[in-house]
Design an enzyme around this catalytic site. Structure first.
Site, PDB file in Angstrom:
ATOM      1  N   SER A  21       0.825  -1.218   0.000  1.00 55.66           N
ATOM      2  CA  SER A  21       0.000   0.000   0.000  1.00 55.66           C
ATOM      3  C   SER A  21       0.857   1.265   0.000  1.00 55.66           C
ATOM      4  O   SER A  21       1.827   1.380   0.752  1.00 55.66           O
ATOM      5  CB  SER A  21      -0.913   0.009   1.231  1.00 55.66           C
ATOM      6  OG  SER A  21      -1.567   1.257   1.311  1.00 55.66           O
ATOM      7  N   LEU A  22       0.452   2.221  -0.834  1.00 54.17           N
ATOM      8  CA  LEU A  22       1.152   3.506  -0.885  1.00 54.17           C
ATOM      9  C   LEU A  22       0.541   4.513   0.094  1.00 54.17           C
ATOM     10  O   LEU A  22       1.029   5.630   0.219  1.00 54.17           O
ATOM     11  CB  LEU A  22       1.082   4.086  -2.308  1.00 54.17           C
ATOM     12  CG  LEU A  22       1.762   3.254  -3.390  1.00 54.17           C
ATOM     13  CD1 LEU A  22       1.524   3.863  -4.759  1.00 54.17           C
ATOM     14  CD2 LEU A  22       3.256   3.156  -3.113  1.00 54.17           C
ATOM     15  N   THR A  68      -9.068  -1.734   3.085  1.00 49.22           N
ATOM     16  CA  THR A  68      -8.893  -2.196   1.719  1.00 49.22           C
ATOM     17  C   THR A  68      -9.186  -3.693   1.618  1.00 49.22           C
ATOM     18  O   THR A  68      -9.614  -4.319   2.593  1.00 49.22           O
ATOM     19  CB  THR A  68      -7.499  -1.785   1.172  1.00 49.22           C
ATOM     20  OG1 THR A  68      -7.450  -2.076  -0.220  1.00 49.22           O
ATOM     21  CG2 THR A  68      -6.352  -2.470   1.895  1.00 49.22           C
ATOM     22  N   LYS A  72     -13.595  -4.595   2.898  1.00 51.97           N
ATOM     23  CA  LYS A  72     -14.462  -3.423   2.687  1.00 51.97           C
ATOM     24  C   LYS A  72     -15.941  -3.694   2.993  1.00 51.97           C
ATOM     25  O   LYS A  72     -16.673  -2.770   3.348  1.00 51.97           O
ATOM     26  CB  LYS A  72     -14.331  -2.923   1.247  1.00 51.97           C
ATOM     27  CG  LYS A  72     -13.013  -2.206   0.974  1.00 51.97           C
ATOM     28  CD  LYS A  72     -12.982  -1.642  -0.433  1.00 51.97           C
ATOM     29  CE  LYS A  72     -11.705  -0.879  -0.691  1.00 51.97           C
ATOM     30  NZ  LYS A  72     -11.668  -0.242  -2.004  1.00 51.97           N
ATOM     31  N   ASP A 108     -13.972   6.210  -2.411  1.00 51.55           N
ATOM     32  CA  ASP A 108     -13.403   5.751  -3.694  1.00 51.55           C
ATOM     33  C   ASP A 108     -14.077   6.421  -4.896  1.00 51.55           C
ATOM     34  O   ASP A 108     -13.419   6.884  -5.816  1.00 51.55           O
ATOM     35  CB  ASP A 108     -13.573   4.228  -3.842  1.00 51.55           C
ATOM     36  CG  ASP A 108     -12.511   3.439  -3.093  1.00 51.55           C
ATOM     37  OD1 ASP A 108     -11.421   3.989  -2.837  1.00 51.55           O
ATOM     38  OD2 ASP A 108     -12.780   2.267  -2.767  1.00 51.55           O
ATOM     39  N   ASN A 157     -20.406  -6.553 -17.694  1.00 47.53           N
ATOM     40  CA  ASN A 157     -19.524  -7.354 -16.848  1.00 47.53           C
ATOM     41  C   ASN A 157     -19.455  -8.784 -17.380  1.00 47.53           C
ATOM     42  O   ASN A 157     -20.409  -9.281 -17.972  1.00 47.53           O
ATOM     43  CB  ASN A 157     -20.066  -7.378 -15.408  1.00 47.53           C
ATOM     44  CG  ASN A 157     -19.081  -7.982 -14.433  1.00 47.53           C
ATOM     45  OD1 ASN A 157     -17.892  -7.649 -14.463  1.00 47.53           O
ATOM     46  ND2 ASN A 157     -19.542  -8.875 -13.573  1.00 47.53           N
ATOM     47  N   THR A 159     -19.571 -11.528 -15.785  1.00 48.37           N
ATOM     48  CA  THR A 159     -20.713 -12.234 -15.202  1.00 48.37           C
ATOM     49  C   THR A 159     -21.911 -11.281 -15.260  1.00 48.37           C
ATOM     50  O   THR A 159     -22.027 -10.356 -14.447  1.00 48.37           O
ATOM     51  CB  THR A 159     -20.417 -12.629 -13.740  1.00 48.37           C
ATOM     52  OG1 THR A 159     -19.129 -13.261 -13.693  1.00 48.37           O
ATOM     53  CG2 THR A 159     -21.477 -13.549 -13.176  1.00 48.37           C
ATOM     54  N   LYS A 162     -24.209 -10.046 -12.342  1.00 46.66           N
ATOM     55  CA  LYS A 162     -23.710  -9.044 -11.388  1.00 46.66           C
ATOM     56  C   LYS A 162     -23.947  -7.628 -11.922  1.00 46.66           C
ATOM     57  O   LYS A 162     -24.185  -6.706 -11.147  1.00 46.66           O
ATOM     58  CB  LYS A 162     -22.223  -9.262 -11.122  1.00 46.66           C
ATOM     59  CG  LYS A 162     -21.938 -10.507 -10.301  1.00 46.66           C
ATOM     60  CD  LYS A 162     -20.499 -10.477  -9.801  1.00 46.66           C
ATOM     61  CE  LYS A 162     -20.060 -11.823  -9.318  1.00 46.66           C
ATOM     62  NZ  LYS A 162     -18.610 -11.927  -9.156  1.00 46.66           N
ATOM     63  N   GLN A 255      -9.285   9.576  -3.304  1.00 44.82           N
ATOM     64  CA  GLN A 255      -9.935   8.903  -2.169  1.00 44.82           C
ATOM     65  C   GLN A 255      -9.173   9.163  -0.879  1.00 44.82           C
ATOM     66  O   GLN A 255      -9.765   9.344   0.182  1.00 44.82           O
ATOM     67  CB  GLN A 255     -10.132   7.395  -2.431  1.00 44.82           C
ATOM     68  CG  GLN A 255      -8.870   6.544  -2.651  1.00 44.82           C
ATOM     69  CD  GLN A 255      -8.092   6.219  -1.383  1.00 44.82           C
ATOM     70  OE1 GLN A 255      -8.673   6.101  -0.320  1.00 44.82           O
ATOM     71  NE2 GLN A 255      -6.778   6.105  -1.491  1.00 44.82           N
TER      72      GLN A 255
HETATM   73  P1  NAP Z   1     -13.737  -6.916  -7.319  1.00 49.35           P
HETATM   74  O1  NAP Z   1     -14.816  -6.445  -6.434  1.00 49.35           O
HETATM   75  O2  NAP Z   1     -13.093  -8.228  -7.077  1.00 49.35           O
HETATM   76  O3  NAP Z   1     -14.317  -6.886  -8.841  1.00 49.35           O
HETATM   77  C1  NAP Z   1     -13.538  -7.363  -9.904  1.00 49.35           C
HETATM   78  C2  NAP Z   1     -14.240  -7.098 -11.218  1.00 49.35           C
HETATM   79  O4  NAP Z   1     -13.336  -7.444 -12.277  1.00 49.35           O
HETATM   80  C3  NAP Z   1     -15.501  -7.950 -11.438  1.00 49.35           C
HETATM   81  O5  NAP Z   1     -16.429  -7.219 -12.215  1.00 49.35           O
HETATM   82  C4  NAP Z   1     -14.943  -9.139 -12.226  1.00 49.35           C
HETATM   83  O6  NAP Z   1     -15.886  -9.779 -13.050  1.00 49.35           O
HETATM   84  C5  NAP Z   1     -13.944  -8.438 -13.108  1.00 49.35           C
HETATM   85  N1  NAP Z   1     -12.906  -9.349 -13.598  1.00 49.35           N
HETATM   86  C6  NAP Z   1     -11.915  -9.916 -12.866  1.00 49.35           C
HETATM   87  N2  NAP Z   1     -11.160 -10.696 -13.673  1.00 49.35           N
HETATM   88  C7  NAP Z   1     -11.686 -10.617 -14.917  1.00 49.35           C
HETATM   89  C8  NAP Z   1     -11.357 -11.183 -16.173  1.00 49.35           C
HETATM   90  N3  NAP Z   1     -10.302 -11.999 -16.314  1.00 49.35           N
HETATM   91  N4  NAP Z   1     -12.096 -10.855 -17.241  1.00 49.35           N
HETATM   92  C9  NAP Z   1     -13.162 -10.014 -17.136  1.00 49.35           C
HETATM   93  N5  NAP Z   1     -13.544  -9.444 -15.973  1.00 49.35           N
HETATM   94  C10 NAP Z   1     -12.804  -9.742 -14.871  1.00 49.35           C
HETATM   95  O7  NAP Z   1     -12.506  -5.859  -7.352  1.00 49.35           O
HETATM   96  P2  NAP Z   1     -12.591  -4.280  -7.124  1.00 49.35           P
HETATM   97  O8  NAP Z   1     -12.352  -3.979  -5.695  1.00 49.35           O
HETATM   98  O9  NAP Z   1     -13.813  -3.782  -7.792  1.00 49.35           O
HETATM   99  O10 NAP Z   1     -11.268  -3.770  -7.906  1.00 49.35           O
HETATM  100  C11 NAP Z   1     -11.221  -3.818  -9.315  1.00 49.35           C
HETATM  101  C12 NAP Z   1     -10.011  -3.031  -9.850  1.00 49.35           C
HETATM  102  O11 NAP Z   1     -10.106  -1.666  -9.447  1.00 49.35           O
HETATM  103  C13 NAP Z   1      -8.654  -3.548  -9.350  1.00 49.35           C
HETATM  104  O12 NAP Z   1      -7.755  -3.532 -10.433  1.00 49.35           O
HETATM  105  C14 NAP Z   1      -8.263  -2.510  -8.318  1.00 49.35           C
HETATM  106  O13 NAP Z   1      -6.854  -2.389  -8.211  1.00 49.35           O
HETATM  107  C15 NAP Z   1      -8.845  -1.238  -8.925  1.00 49.35           C
HETATM  108  N6  NAP Z   1      -9.078  -0.213  -7.911  1.00 49.35           N
HETATM  109  C16 NAP Z   1      -8.367   0.945  -8.015  1.00 49.35           C
HETATM  110  C17 NAP Z   1      -8.524   1.940  -7.070  1.00 49.35           C
HETATM  111  C18 NAP Z   1      -7.726   3.221  -7.189  1.00 49.35           C
HETATM  112  O14 NAP Z   1      -7.590   3.941  -6.180  1.00 49.35           O
HETATM  113  N7  NAP Z   1      -7.207   3.544  -8.353  1.00 49.35           N
HETATM  114  C19 NAP Z   1      -9.423   1.769  -6.001  1.00 49.35           C
HETATM  115  C20 NAP Z   1     -10.172   0.577  -5.937  1.00 49.35           C
HETATM  116  C21 NAP Z   1      -9.968  -0.415  -6.897  1.00 49.35           C
HETATM  117  P3  NAP Z   1     -16.790 -11.011 -12.488  1.00 49.35           P
HETATM  118  O15 NAP Z   1     -17.921 -10.360 -11.721  1.00 49.35           O
HETATM  119  O16 NAP Z   1     -17.245 -11.707 -13.700  1.00 49.35           O
HETATM  120  O17 NAP Z   1     -15.907 -11.834 -11.614  1.00 49.35           O
END
Ligand code: NAP
Length: 284
Positions: A21-22, A68, A72, A108, A157, A159, A162, A255
């Site tokens: 984490s940064l 995180t 969450k 976020d 998405n 899936t 969802k 955030q």
């Molecule tokens: P999450 O709740 O686990 O959701 C993951 C999402 O990605 C789901 O919609 C999932 O689809 C999809 N996914 C995963 N692998 C996939 C694949 N191979 N092909 C197609 N879809 C795929 O995760 P999250 O917390 O939302 O985080 C998602 C991303 O946002 C991460 O990369 C995270 O680092 C980034 N993020 C960035 C910040 C920032 O401050 N910049 C903050 C929060 C999150 P399914 O529903 O089909 O599994």
């Protein structure tokens, strides 16, 4: 790293894993910059110890903390109240010790939209927006987009169920439309803004792209929540085709800045926060 002194306020982040984490770097630098006697620490908390960890943080008098992955959602059961946005999103990333106890917020989405506004400004409400993904980050982003009066938001998405569930969840605030991926792909040329909220393209699988880059609307904004790498393959390819690109560093800083203000009542120097993060990530 600064030393914890008597009478310093204590903040932190809980997650698992959390070593990468940064946030400690960004917040501790800001505490020093603002001459605040405070310290921020990353706590690696395994899911089975979440309740114990919360008791411990309370007992130690921690003033607030970030949450995180993977806590969450689970963390909400230990709180004394939820902000309206966190309730709608169904997840918390910031906890503040207030008079009524520990209150959960989700910064976020607003952090993301602040960075998006720097690209699109007043055009946001009239923009046709596609959000790829339906996880926690998508919920926060869509909630904040609709809160900023975005009226044309489509979710797709892998899936599909969802995406439909997210459409339902947001229905109390705004009409968002869930589309199966194949159908949404055909509509690519109609979108002004395309936002990837999935982890596709994140390090170490940096050769993958979440969405085709052929057929992008000329001059559209292509935005990835990922910031490791700073410029994903998808952003690189979209930029080659004339898109205006936005990575996830603005969201991360945004955030954190909103959380900082909630904890301290002081508006942080976001430019400085951004520079600290970029330096660590090897960017400019
Ligand atoms: P999450 O709740 O686990 O959701 C993951 C999402 O990605 C789901 O919609 C999932 O689809 C999809 N996914 C995963 N692998 C996939 C694949 N191979 N092909 C197609 N879809 C795929 O995760 P999250 O917390 O939302 O985080 C998602 C991303 O946002 C991460 O990369 C995270 O680092 C980034 N993020 C960035 C910040 C920032 O401050 N910049 C903050 C929060 C999150 P399914 O529903 O089909 O599994």
């Amino acid at each position: 790293m600064s030393r914890l002194l008597h009478a310093e306020k204590m903040y932190g982040v809980i997650g698992h894993p959390v070593g990468h984490s940064l946030s400690p770097l960004m917040h501790n630098d800001q505490f020093q910059h603002q001459s605040l006697p405070a310290f921020y620490h990353a706590f690696d908390v395994m899911p089975e110890y979440l309740g114990d960890a919360l008791q411990g943080l309370k007992a130690l008098g921690v003033s607030g903390f970030n949450v995180t992955v993977p806590h969450k959602i689970e963390v909400m059961q230990y709180l004394d109240g939820l902000d309206e946005e966190a309730r709608l999103i169904g997840a918390v990333n910031t906890i503040v010790k207030e008079e009524k106890g520990w209150i959960g917020y989700n910064t976020d989405g607003d952090g993301y939209v602040q960075s998006l506004l720097s690209k699109v400004g007043s055009a946001l409400p009239d923009s046709n927006i596609l959000v790829i993904g339906a996880g926690g980050a998508a919920r926060a982003v869509i909630s904040a987009l609709t809160g900023h009066k975005a009226e044309q938001v489509t979710i797709t998405n892998r899936t599909f169920s969802k995406a439909e569930a997210l459409q339902e969840r947001m229905a109390e605030r705004a009409a968002v439309c869930a589309l199966p991926t194949q159908q949404a792909e055909k509509e690519t040329p109609s979108f002004d803004i395309i936002i990837n909220t999935t982890s596709v393209g994140m390090s170490p699988q940096t050769d993958r792209m979440p969405w085709p880059v052929d057929g992008l609307k000329p001059g559209c904004v292509v935005s990835d929540l990922i910031y490791n790498p700073l410029k994903t393959k998808w952003l690189q390819e979209a930029q080659k085709r004339g898109a205006d690109i936005l990575n996830g560093t603005g969201m991360f800083v945004g955030q954190g800045a909103i959380a900082f203000e909630k904890w301290t009542g002081i508006q942080p120097d976001t430019k400085r926060m951004h520079n600290v993060v970029m330096k660590q990530l090897g960017g400019n």
